[in-house]
Design an enzyme around this catalytic site. Structure first.
Site, PDB file in Angstrom:
ATOM      1  N   GLU A 128      14.396 -24.453  -3.746  1.00 23.68           N
ATOM      2  CA  GLU A 128      15.297 -23.400  -3.759  1.00 23.68           C
ATOM      3  C   GLU A 128      14.292 -22.075  -3.227  1.00 23.68           C
ATOM      4  O   GLU A 128      14.730 -21.327  -2.539  1.00 23.68           O
ATOM      5  CB  GLU A 128      16.237 -22.904  -4.881  1.00 23.68           C
ATOM      6  CG  GLU A 128      17.311 -23.957  -5.247  1.00 23.68           C
ATOM      7  CD  GLU A 128      18.272 -24.131  -4.417  1.00 23.68           C
ATOM      8  OE1 GLU A 128      18.051 -24.617  -3.153  1.00 23.68           O
ATOM      9  OE2 GLU A 128      19.286 -23.534  -4.524  1.00 23.68           O
ATOM     10  N   THR A 181      21.063 -13.711   4.853  1.00 23.12           N
ATOM     11  CA  THR A 181      20.696 -13.650   3.539  1.00 23.12           C
ATOM     12  C   THR A 181      20.136 -12.169   3.531  1.00 23.12           C
ATOM     13  O   THR A 181      20.613 -11.608   2.176  1.00 23.12           O
ATOM     14  CB  THR A 181      19.277 -14.415   3.143  1.00 23.12           C
ATOM     15  OG1 THR A 181      19.733 -15.775   3.811  1.00 23.12           O
ATOM     16  CG2 THR A 181      19.232 -14.456   1.908  1.00 23.12           C
TER      17      THR A 181
END
Lengths: 307, 307
Positions: A128, A181
Site C-alpha cells: 500500500e 489522489t
C-alpha cells in the site's frame, strides 16, 4: 514446487463514519493469483493479465509485500507470482490491496502459516505504501481477515475483526473516471470541529454496535459521515443523487468507497441490493460515463484458495 | 397514594475516548429517592437530605425532569419527591443525573411504564439542562438503561445500550476539590486535528467491540483519550500519577470521570479493583486533599426499586 491459486478480494474502506479505520471484504469481485514457492531464491513476477502493471518486483505492490514477508521470514526461498487482475486500478475498492494481501496470504499458507493475519497486514501495508505513499491498513486488513475490520491503532498496529451480519449485501458502482489522489487528498481539511468529531465517533460506536448485535437499522443510522464525505463527494458525479436514490430503494446507507470514485450502498438482503443496483444504473446511464456495478455479500473469510 | 423507594445510581461519563457519547452505571454509589403519586395535582419536593438543594420544583433537577415527564404524559396528576442524596454535587459521577433519572424512572414505573427508557432519557435531560446549561445525555442514559450506553446522536436522540462484561469493576476516586464548570469547559479546544479525531474514533470502535466480545485487553487498549484528557487532566491534582499507578496495579485503563475531578480506573475483577483503590488512596493521602473512593461493579439494570 508448491503452488496455489487464490481469490484476492476487493474491499470497501472508510465506510462513511469509519474514515481510515473501518473496511469490509467483498465476495464477487477480486483478482486471481497463482503463487508458487520455487527452489531458486528470489521473487519473480512471471505473469500479469488484465492490467498494465510493472514486472519489476520493487515496483509492484505484490512484489514489495512479498519481499517484506520474506525479510521477516529470514529464509532464502524463491517465489513466483502470477496476477490475473480483475479489479480496476484507481477504482476505490482496494485494487492494490488485493494484490498485496493475496500474495502474502498465499505464501504464508504455502509455508504452513508461520505468521498471524495481523502480521500479514503489516507486510501487505508495504504494498500500500508503494501504491499510495501511505502504508494504510484499511483495505489490506479486511482482505486478509475477511468481514468487517477495524484499525484501532497504527502505533502499535492493532487490527480488530468485527462481526458480519449475514444478510448484509454491498452494491458498488465504479464510475470510470479518474479522481487524482492529490485531488482526493487536497479537499480534506487538517482540522475538524470537536462537535463534528464527536458526531463521527458516536456513529463509529453505533456502527460497531450494530454489526455485533445484527441491528440493521442501527447500522443504517450510523452510516453517516459528517467530515470527509461532504468534501470528497463533490469529486464524484451524481454522488448525492445516487446516495439518495439508493436509500429510497431501501439501502441502509451509502457512501464513498475508499477515496472514490466508487460509491457503495449497503443493504439488507440480495433483493434490495439488486433493486439499488438497478436504480443506480438508471441514474448513471444518463451521465454518459462508463461504469461497472458489483453486487456482493460480505466475504467473511478474506483471501481464499480456488481451483 | 402509590409510592416507591428507589436507588438512583451514580454514573461515569465520557470513558476516555468516548467523550460526550459513552457512559456506564455504578452499583454501590447512588442516591435514594421516595416518589409518590398523589391525588392533589402538582409536583412537590417534600424532603431533601444530604445536600443543600432547592425545594422549588423549577429550580430542582428532579422537579424539572418530572415536569417534563408530566407535560408529555398529559394528565394532571400529583407527584411528591423525597431525595436522600449520597452522591456529592460537583463530583463528576452524575449527581444531578441520578436525581433526574431516578425521579422520571419512578413515576414511569408507578404509572405502568407509559414511556420507553429512550423517552425517559429525554425528560431527564431537562434536569441536566438546568444543572449545567446543557441537556446532555451521557449520564442520564446509563442511569436509566444501566450498563454501558452510547449516545449515537442527539438530533435525533439515539441511545444504544451496549454489552457489559460481568467482570468489569470501577474504582473511582473523588478528590474533594472544586473544578469550576467554566474552567473545565474553557480548556477544551473547539477544533481538533483530523489525525487525533481518527485515533479517537478508532478507540471508540475498539472499546465498543471490546465490550461486545468481552475482550478485556481490547477494552484496556481502547481506553485512550488523545483529545480531552491531555487538556482537562491538568485541573486534577495527581491525575497522571494516579492513572499510571492504577494501570501498573493491573487496571485495564483509567481516565477522567465526566468533567472531573473524579478519576475512574476500570479493572477486570474485584481483587484488582481493590488493589487499585489501595494504591490511589496511598497517593492521595499524601496530598492533604480529602477524597472518597468508590469500588463498584457495573450496574446493568440502572435505577432500581429498594425496600
Amino acid at each position: 514446487m508448491k503452488s496455489i491459486k487464490i481469490f484476492a478480494p476487493a474491499t470497501v474502506a472508510n465506510l462513511s463514519c469509519g474514515f481510515d479505520v473501518l473496511g469490509c471484504c467483498l465476495d464477487t469481485i477480486g483478482d486471481e493469483m497463482i503463487i508458487s514457492i520455487t527452489e531458486e531464491p528470489g521473487v519473480k513476477i512471471t505473469k500479469i493479465e488484465g492490467a498494465d502493471l510493472p514486472f519489476e518486483t520493487h515496483k509492484n505492490v505484490a512484489g514489495v509485500a512479498v519481499e517484506s514477508f520474506l525479510s521477516a521470514y529470514g529464509k532464502d526461498i524463491g517465489v513466483t507470482i502470477e496476477i490475473y487482475k480483475k479489479i480496476k486500478a484507481g477504482s476505490g475498492i482496494g485494487s492494490s490491496a488485493a494484490s498485496s494481501a493475496g500474495a502474502v496470504w498465499a505464501i504464508n499458507h504455502l509455508l504452513g502459516n508461520p505468521f498471524t493475519p495481523q502480521k500479514l497486514v503489516e507486510f501487505a501495508m508495504q504494498g500500500e505504501k508503494l501504491a499510495s505513499g501511505n502504508a494504510h491498513a484499511d483495505n489490506v486488513a479486511p482482505a486478509l481477515l475477511g468481514g468487517f475490520t477495524l484499525v484501532r491503532s497504527y502505533s502499535p498496529l492493532d487490527i480488530i475483526k468485527l462481526h458480519s451480519p449475514k444478510d448484509l449485501v454491498m452494491t458498488v458502482i465504479h464510475p470510470q473516471i479518474e479522481v487524482k489522489t492529490s485531488d482526493s487528498r487536497s479537499v480534506i481539511k487538517h482540522n475538524v470541529t470537536l462537535k463534528k468529531a464527536i458526531q463521527q465517533w458516536g456513529n463509529v460506536g453505533g456502527l460497531v454496535a450494530g454489526l455485533f448485535t445484527e441491528d440493521y437499522d442501527l447500522i443504517g443510522r450510523s452510516l453517516e459521515d459528517v467530515i470527509i464525505e461532504p468534501l470528497r463527494s463533490i469529486l464524484i458525479p451524481e454522488f448525492d443523487t445516487v446516495k439518495k436514490a439508493a436509500i429510497q430503494k431501501g439501502a441502509l446507507g451509502a457512501g464513498i468507497s475508499g477515496s472514490g470514485p466508487s460509491i457503495f450502498a449497503l443493504s439488507k438482503g440480495m433483493k434490495t441490493a439488486n433493486d439499488v443496483a438497478d436504480t443506480i444504473k438508471d441514474i448513471y446511464s444518463k451521465t454518459g460515463i462508463d461504469f461497472d456495478i458489483h453486487i456482493s455479500k460480505i466475504n467473511d473469510q478474506g483471501v481464499k484458495i480456488i481451483n
